[in-house]
Design an enzyme around this catalytic site. Structure first.
Site, PDB file in Angstrom:
ATOM      1  N   GLU A 151       0.710  -1.188  -0.205  1.00  0.00           N
ATOM      2  CA  GLU A 151      -0.164  -0.004   0.113  1.00  0.00           C
ATOM      3  C   GLU A 151       0.844   1.286   0.021  1.00  0.00           C
ATOM      4  O   GLU A 151       1.949   1.408   0.669  1.00  0.00           O
ATOM      5  CB  GLU A 151      -1.009   0.071   1.394  1.00  0.00           C
ATOM      6  CG  GLU A 151      -1.853   1.123   1.362  1.00  0.00           C
ATOM      7  CD  GLU A 151      -2.881   1.227   2.456  1.00  0.00           C
ATOM      8  OE1 GLU A 151      -3.536   0.108   2.254  1.00  0.00           O
ATOM      9  OE2 GLU A 151      -2.693   1.826   3.265  1.00  0.00           O
ATOM     10  N   GLN A 191      -8.116  -4.198   8.811  1.00  0.00           N
ATOM     11  CA  GLN A 191      -7.524  -3.371   9.397  1.00  0.00           C
ATOM     12  C   GLN A 191      -6.044  -4.158  10.267  1.00  0.00           C
ATOM     13  O   GLN A 191      -6.263  -5.433  10.210  1.00  0.00           O
ATOM     14  CB  GLN A 191      -8.068  -2.809  10.825  1.00  0.00           C
ATOM     15  CG  GLN A 191      -7.551  -2.015  11.746  1.00  0.00           C
ATOM     16  CD  GLN A 191      -7.274  -0.498  11.016  1.00  0.00           C
ATOM     17  OE1 GLN A 191      -6.094  -0.686  10.430  1.00  0.00           O
ATOM     18  NE2 GLN A 191      -7.974   0.291  11.287  1.00  0.00           N
TER      19      GLN A 191
HETATM   20  P1  FAD Z   1     -18.349   1.533   7.269  1.00  0.00           P
HETATM   21  O1  FAD Z   1     -18.367  -0.090   6.728  1.00  0.00           O
HETATM   22  O2  FAD Z   1     -19.227   2.264   6.884  1.00  0.00           O
HETATM   23  O3  FAD Z   1     -18.314   1.261   8.799  1.00  0.00           O
HETATM   24  C1  FAD Z   1     -18.169   2.117   9.701  1.00  0.00           C
HETATM   25  C2  FAD Z   1     -19.131   1.857  11.108  1.00  0.00           C
HETATM   26  O4  FAD Z   1     -20.226   2.128  10.975  1.00  0.00           O
HETATM   27  C3  FAD Z   1     -18.795   0.590  11.526  1.00  0.00           C
HETATM   28  O5  FAD Z   1     -18.670   0.546  13.082  1.00  0.00           O
HETATM   29  C4  FAD Z   1     -19.922  -0.246  10.902  1.00  0.00           C
HETATM   30  O6  FAD Z   1     -20.140  -1.258  12.151  1.00  0.00           O
HETATM   31  C5  FAD Z   1     -21.001   0.808  10.986  1.00  0.00           C
HETATM   32  N1  FAD Z   1     -21.934   0.781   9.951  1.00  0.00           N
HETATM   33  C6  FAD Z   1     -21.944   0.221   8.851  1.00  0.00           C
HETATM   34  N2  FAD Z   1     -23.020   0.241   8.041  1.00  0.00           N
HETATM   35  C7  FAD Z   1     -23.898   0.612   9.087  1.00  0.00           C
HETATM   36  C8  FAD Z   1     -25.549   0.640   9.074  1.00  0.00           C
HETATM   37  N3  FAD Z   1     -26.276   0.415   8.223  1.00  0.00           N
HETATM   38  N4  FAD Z   1     -25.883   1.168  10.480  1.00  0.00           N
HETATM   39  C9  FAD Z   1     -25.171   1.228  11.493  1.00  0.00           C
HETATM   40  N5  FAD Z   1     -24.028   1.331  11.574  1.00  0.00           N
HETATM   41  C10 FAD Z   1     -23.233   0.892  10.638  1.00  0.00           C
HETATM   42  N6  FAD Z   1      -9.401   5.919   5.657  1.00  0.00           N
HETATM   43  C11 FAD Z   1      -9.338   6.961   4.491  1.00  0.00           C
HETATM   44  O7  FAD Z   1      -9.586   8.140   4.870  1.00  0.00           O
HETATM   45  N7  FAD Z   1      -8.689   6.835   3.358  1.00  0.00           N
HETATM   46  C12 FAD Z   1      -8.230   5.317   3.177  1.00  0.00           C
HETATM   47  O8  FAD Z   1      -7.560   5.067   1.841  1.00  0.00           O
HETATM   48  C13 FAD Z   1      -8.410   4.312   3.878  1.00  0.00           C
HETATM   49  N8  FAD Z   1      -8.231   3.149   3.783  1.00  0.00           N
HETATM   50  C14 FAD Z   1      -8.303   2.170   4.617  1.00  0.00           C
HETATM   51  C15 FAD Z   1      -7.987   0.738   4.257  1.00  0.00           C
HETATM   52  C16 FAD Z   1      -8.383  -0.282   5.179  1.00  0.00           C
HETATM   53  C17 FAD Z   1      -7.945  -1.790   4.731  1.00  0.00           C
HETATM   54  C18 FAD Z   1      -9.002  -0.108   6.263  1.00  0.00           C
HETATM   55  C19 FAD Z   1      -8.987  -1.147   7.248  1.00  0.00           C
HETATM   56  C20 FAD Z   1      -9.261   1.158   6.636  1.00  0.00           C
HETATM   57  C21 FAD Z   1      -8.908   2.501   5.706  1.00  0.00           C
HETATM   58  N9  FAD Z   1      -9.237   3.647   6.015  1.00  0.00           N
HETATM   59  C22 FAD Z   1      -8.879   4.880   4.996  1.00  0.00           C
HETATM   60  C23 FAD Z   1     -10.108   4.130   7.310  1.00  0.00           C
HETATM   61  C24 FAD Z   1     -11.469   3.904   7.299  1.00  0.00           C
HETATM   62  O9  FAD Z   1     -12.030   4.672   6.253  1.00  0.00           O
HETATM   63  C25 FAD Z   1     -11.972   4.156   8.499  1.00  0.00           C
HETATM   64  O10 FAD Z   1     -11.795   2.962   9.539  1.00  0.00           O
HETATM   65  C26 FAD Z   1     -13.435   4.454   8.849  1.00  0.00           C
HETATM   66  O11 FAD Z   1     -13.853   4.868  10.366  1.00  0.00           O
HETATM   67  C27 FAD Z   1     -14.648   3.288   8.467  1.00  0.00           C
HETATM   68  O12 FAD Z   1     -14.493   2.891   7.236  1.00  0.00           O
HETATM   69  P2  FAD Z   1     -15.374   1.809   6.558  1.00  0.00           P
HETATM   70  O13 FAD Z   1     -15.294   1.886   5.107  1.00  0.00           O
HETATM   71  O14 FAD Z   1     -14.707   0.442   7.295  1.00  0.00           O
HETATM   72  O15 FAD Z   1     -16.878   2.306   7.180  1.00  0.00           O
END
Ligand code: FAD
Length: 291
Positions: A17, A176
Site C-alpha cells: 500500500e 485493519q
Molecule cells: P463502514 O463500513 O461504513 O463502517 C463504519 C462504522 O459504521 C462501523 O462501526 C460499522 O459497523 C458501522 N455501520 C456500517 N453500516 C451501518 C449501518 N447500516 N447502520 C449502522 N452502523 C453501520 N481511510 C481513509 O480516509 N482513506 C483510506 O484510503 C483508507 N483506507 C483504509 C484501508 C483499510 C484496509 C482499512 C481497514 C481502513 C482504511 N481507512 C481509510 C480508514 C476507514 O475509512 C475508517 O476506518 C472508517 O472509520 C470506516 O470506514 P469503513 O469503510 O470501514 O466504514
C-alpha cells in the site's frame, strides 16, 4: 486485472500500500516510490485516498502510475464521508477513463465540525459500494476490522454491517492491522459463521519505530500483544534495532498466516520500499515473484 481473479485462487499473494502526496510538487518523488515498490513485484498495489497524510487529489494519478506505467494491478481507495455524491461520481469517471478496475470503497473518517451525514449524502461504505456498482463494472473491495470497528458496540454488530457491505457488492475485504494472528483467525471464523465468504486479505503493518506504535494504536485502536510490547520496550530507543525487529515481527506474522492457510497478505508499506523489500526478501521461497 480484476483482483478477485487473484484472490479466489490458492496462490499466495502479497500486495503493498502507498499513500499519495499532500502537494503536487511532491508528485515526482512519489512516482519514484511507486516504481521502487513495483520493482519488488507485489501481486498488486493499493493507493490510499486522503489517509495517512496524503490527499485525495493524487490517488487516481498514482494508481494510474501503478497500473499503466509500472504494469502492476492497481487498487484505488475511495472514501465518501467527506465527499458529495457528485465528487464520488467524478472520481469514478476518472478511474474508468484510466481503466483502473479495482476500488477499495470506504466510508473514511467522519469530518469534524459538520453535521454528519449531510442530507442526501453518504452515511456508510455500503451505500458507496452500491453506487460504484451502479456506475461501472468495477471489482469492489471493502475494509474489515478483526478487533471490531472502534465505533461499533460489539464485534457482532460490526459483522452484521459487514455482511450488508458484502451484500451491497463488496467482493473482497482487507483487514485493519493486527499484531496477534489469533485475533484474525478468530475473526475469520466468526465472519464465515455469518456467511461472509468473500476473500479476506490480511493487513500487516511493519512497525519500525516507537512513534509508529503510538500512531498505529491511536489510528486503529488495535491491541499490542505482550510479545510485541517487549520488542518495542527493548529496541524502541535504537532506531536500527527497532527497524530490524519490526521487519522480523511482520515477517513472522506473515509466515504464520500463510502456514495457516491465509494466502493473501497486504503490507501497509507506508511508502517505505526498503521495509517492504526486506520482508519480501525473507519470503523469497514462500511468495515466488514472477519475472
Ligand atoms: P463502514 O463500513 O461504513 O463502517 C463504519 C462504522 O459504521 C462501523 O462501526 C460499522 O459497523 C458501522 N455501520 C456500517 N453500516 C451501518 C449501518 N447500516 N447502520 C449502522 N452502523 C453501520 N481511510 C481513509 O480516509 N482513506 C483510506 O484510503 C483508507 N483506507 C483504509 C484501508 C483499510 C484496509 C482499512 C481497514 C481502513 C482504511 N481507512 C481509510 C480508514 C476507514 O475509512 C475508517 O476506518 C472508517 O472509520 C470506516 O470506514 P469503513 O469503510 O470501514 O466504514
Amino acid at each position: 486485472m480484476r483482483l478477485t481473479e487473484l484472490l479466489k485462487t490458492e496462490q499466495v499473494t502479497i500486495s503493498c500500500e502507498l499513500f499519495p502526496p499532500k502537494q503536487g510538487a511532491q508528485l515526482e518523488n512519489y512516482k519514484k516510490t511507486v516504481a521502487e515498490v513495483a520493482a519488488l513485484k507485489p501481486a498488486y498495489m493499493s493507493v490510499t485516498y486522503g489517509a495517512t497524510g496524503g490527499t485525495s487529489d493524487y490517488t487516481v494519478e498514482l494508481a494510474n502510475e501503478v497500473c499503466n506505467v509500472n504494469h502492476i494491478p492497481a487498487l484505488a481507495h475511495l472514501t465518501c464521508a467527506s465527499s458529495t455524491k457528485e465528487k464520488v461520481a467524478s472520481v469514478i469517471r476518472e478511474l474508468k477513463e484510466k481503466k483502473i478496475e479495482n476500488i477499495l470503497a470506504l466510508r473514511g473518517d467522519i469530518p469534524e465540525h459538520v453535521d454528519f451525514p449531510l442530507p442526501g449524502q453518504y452515511t456508510h461504505a455500503s451505500e458507496l459500494i452500491a453506487d460504484i456498482r451502479a456506475q461501472g463494472d468495477f471489482c469492489i473491495g471493502g475494509a474489515c476490522y478483526p478487533e471490531g470497528h472502534p465505533e461499533s458496540e460489539t464485534i457482532f454488530t460490526d459483522l452484521d454491517h459487514l455482511k450488508e457491505k458484502v451484500e451491497a457488492g463488496c467482493e473482497f475485504l482487507t483487514t485493519q492491522m493486527f499484531f496477534d494472528n489469533n485475533i484474525l483467525y478468530n475473526f475469520m471464523y466468526k465472519a464465515l459463521k455469518k456467511g461472509i465468504d468473500v476473500p479476506i486479505v490480511a493487513g500487516i503493518m511493519p512497525v519500525t519505530s516507537r512513534a509508529q506504535v503510538k500512531r498505529s494504536i491511536a489510528l486503529s485502536g488495535c491491541m499490542i500483544p505482550p510479545r510485541f510490547a517487549a520488542i518495542v520496550d527493548r529496541f524502541g530507543d535504537d532506531p536500527a534495532a527497532m527497524k530490524q525487529a519490526g521487519i522480523a515481527y511482520a515477517t513472522d506474522q506473515i509466515i504464520d498466516l500463510i502456514a495457516n492457510g491465509v494466502n493473501h497478505v497486504h503490507i501497509y508499506t507506508m511508502n517505505k520500499p526498503d521495509v517492504a523489500g526486506a520482508i519480501l526478501d525473507h519470503l523469497s521461497y514462500i511468495y515466488v515473484r514472477e519475472g
